[in-house]
Design a protein around this motif. Structure first.
Motif: not given
Length: 91
Positions: A1, A18-19, A21-22, A25-26, A54
């Motif tokens: 990151f 964004g990071d 969430h990534h 969740r991802v 997230r």
């Protein structure tokens, strides 16, 4: 990151939306997982996740190391015939 500012060891850093969430969740990272943060100034920070959400994933900096900048690459093409030069410029 990627983080905009580096923090000293032991400090807790919050990843942006964004990071976060990534990570949550991802990648489905959990508390205690190791991650690497880069600050854009040649530092690589080894961290461990403290809290996963997230919207606000928090990580604690455990170690820091300097990373040498990668070599710059230049391109010096000759004039190409036809559409090849357009393609080269485009890419």
């Amino acid at each position: 990151f990627f983080v905009r500012t580096g923090a000293p060891g032991g400090e807790v850093v919050t990843l942006d939306d964004g990071d976060s969430h990534h990570a949550a969740r991802v990648l489905r990272l959990e508390e205690g997982a190791e991650v690497v943060l880069l600050d854009g100034a040649g530092r690589r920070l080894g961290e461990r996740i403290v809290e996963v959400d997230r919207r606000a994933t928090r990580v604690r900096i455990e170690r820091e190391e300097r990373v040498a900048a990668p070599p710059r690459v230049g391109l010096a093409p000759t004039c190409l015939k036809g559409k090849a030069m357009d393609y080269l410029v485009q890419k």
